[in-house]
Design a protein around this motif. Structure first.
Motif, PDB file in Angstrom:
ATOM      1  N   SER A  40      98.522 -33.878 115.542  1.00 34.08           N
ATOM      2  CA  SER A  40      97.548 -32.844 115.249  1.00 34.08           C
ATOM      3  C   SER A  40      97.173 -32.090 116.522  1.00 34.08           C
ATOM      4  N   ASP A 152      95.758 -36.681 112.129  1.00 36.99           N
ATOM      5  CA  ASP A 152      96.374 -35.804 111.129  1.00 36.99           C
ATOM      6  C   ASP A 152      95.509 -35.680 109.884  1.00 36.99           C
ATOM      7  N   ARG A 153      94.644 -36.651 109.634  1.00 39.48           N
ATOM      8  CA  ARG A 153      93.708 -36.527 108.516  1.00 39.48           C
ATOM      9  C   ARG A 153      92.542 -35.614 108.896  1.00 39.48           C
ATOM     10  N   GLN A 155      92.630 -33.062 111.168  1.00 42.43           N
ATOM     11  CA  GLN A 155      93.106 -31.680 111.257  1.00 42.43           C
ATOM     12  C   GLN A 155      94.605 -31.640 110.991  1.00 42.43           C
ATOM     13  N   PRO A 156      94.998 -31.532 109.718  1.00 40.34           N
ATOM     14  CA  PRO A 156      96.428 -31.510 109.385  1.00 40.34           C
ATOM     15  C   PRO A 156      97.120 -30.270 109.934  1.00 40.34           C
ATOM     16  N   HIS A 159      96.095 -26.184 109.782  1.00 44.79           N
ATOM     17  CA  HIS A 159      94.658 -25.948 109.698  1.00 44.79           C
ATOM     18  C   HIS A 159      94.106 -25.622 111.075  1.00 44.79           C
ATOM     19  N   ARG A 160      93.390 -24.519 111.167  1.00 41.37           N
ATOM     20  CA  ARG A 160      92.836 -24.092 112.439  1.00 41.37           C
ATOM     21  C   ARG A 160      91.597 -24.888 112.831  1.00 41.37           C
ATOM     22  N   PRO A 162      88.995 -28.545 111.799  1.00 37.18           N
ATOM     23  CA  PRO A 162      89.022 -29.850 111.134  1.00 37.18           C
ATOM     24  C   PRO A 162      88.807 -29.710 109.626  1.00 37.18           C
ATOM     25  N   LYS A 163      89.555 -30.499 108.867  1.00 39.35           N
ATOM     26  CA  LYS A 163      89.499 -30.419 107.404  1.00 39.35           C
ATOM     27  C   LYS A 163      88.572 -31.471 106.816  1.00 39.35           C
ATOM     28  N   ARG A 164      88.543 -32.659 107.434  1.00 35.16           N
ATOM     29  CA  ARG A 164      87.707 -33.724 106.903  1.00 35.16           C
ATOM     30  C   ARG A 164      87.257 -34.639 108.029  1.00 35.16           C
TER      31      ARG A 164
END
Length: 219
Positions: A40, A152-153, A155-156, A159-160, A162-164
């Motif tokens: 990531s 990777d969880r 910021q996969p 994705h610009r 963080p997602k989660r």
């Protein structure tokens, strides 16, 4: 100074509170090469955060030549944390970056490198490029295999931001030392095998860049 401010005052405390990163293993004193998997964009935040000393990285040249205010801010950030730009197409710029890495190690500092050369496209561990071996053999510095877990969880790929929120772990392995006349390909493969043992990733014996380019058959 900027690095210390980010790590201990601005960004570091926030990352620790939100993602609760933990580190296992140790890093030796003096010059050492931290060789890590690369899942990531945020790997380059968590690895320096959890390392006991400042880590100097090589970064792709694109991070330093972006246009507009955003591009200037990104370039300033990477320069501030000690990242060295490198033209990954090869040539004199890449050689200059490796020379700089040797100077960093000659000063007894930590140098971080992603042997795969680019982020994994699918979470698997890909064949390493021999730059890490050439650096280790030329400097005589030990190589510390590292595994980043969970980035990777957070910021996969693609994705610009963080997602989660997910817990991140950094695992430092036992230092590897190599004879000066060792074969660079064999040294690289040994380093990658040590990273795989720490990370538990599936290994793929092709270059990650080849997969990204659609050429899955290239060795």
């Amino acid at each position: 100074m900027f690095f210390s401010l980010l790590k201990h005052v601005l960004l570091g405390p926030l990352l620790r509170i939100v993602f609760r990163p933990k580190a296992t293993g140790t890093v030796p004193d003096g010059a050492a090469i931290l060789a890590s998997n690369h899942l990531s964009f945020c790997d380059s935040l968590f690895l320096p955060l959890m390392a006991p000393r400042k880590v100097v990285f090589i970064g792709k040249e694109e991070y330093f030549i972006g246009a507009g205010l955003k591009g200037r801010l990104i370039a300033a950030f990477f320069r501030g944390v000690g990242t060295i730009p490198v033209d990954r197409r090869g040539g004199s710029d890449a050689a200059d970056a490796l020379d700089t890495a040797l100077r960093v190690l000659g000063q007894g500092r930590l140098f971080g490198i992603y042997p795969e050369g680019t982020r994994s496209p699918d979470g698997r561990l890909y064949r390493g490029k021999t730059g890490v071996a050439r650096l280790a053999l030329a400097s005589g510095a030990p190589v510390v295999p590292c595994a980043l877990i969970g980035t990777d969880r957070v910021q996969p790929m693609g994705h610009r931001m963080p997602k989660r929120i997910a817990r991140v772990e950094v695992r430092f392995g036992e230092p590897l030392r190599f004879a000066e006349d060792a074969d660079p390909r064999a040294v690289t493969d040994e380093i990658i095998a040590a990273i795989q043992k720490l990370s538990g990733q599936e290994y793929v014996d092709v270059y990650a860049a080849s997969v990204k380019n659609g050429d899955r058959a290239r060795p």
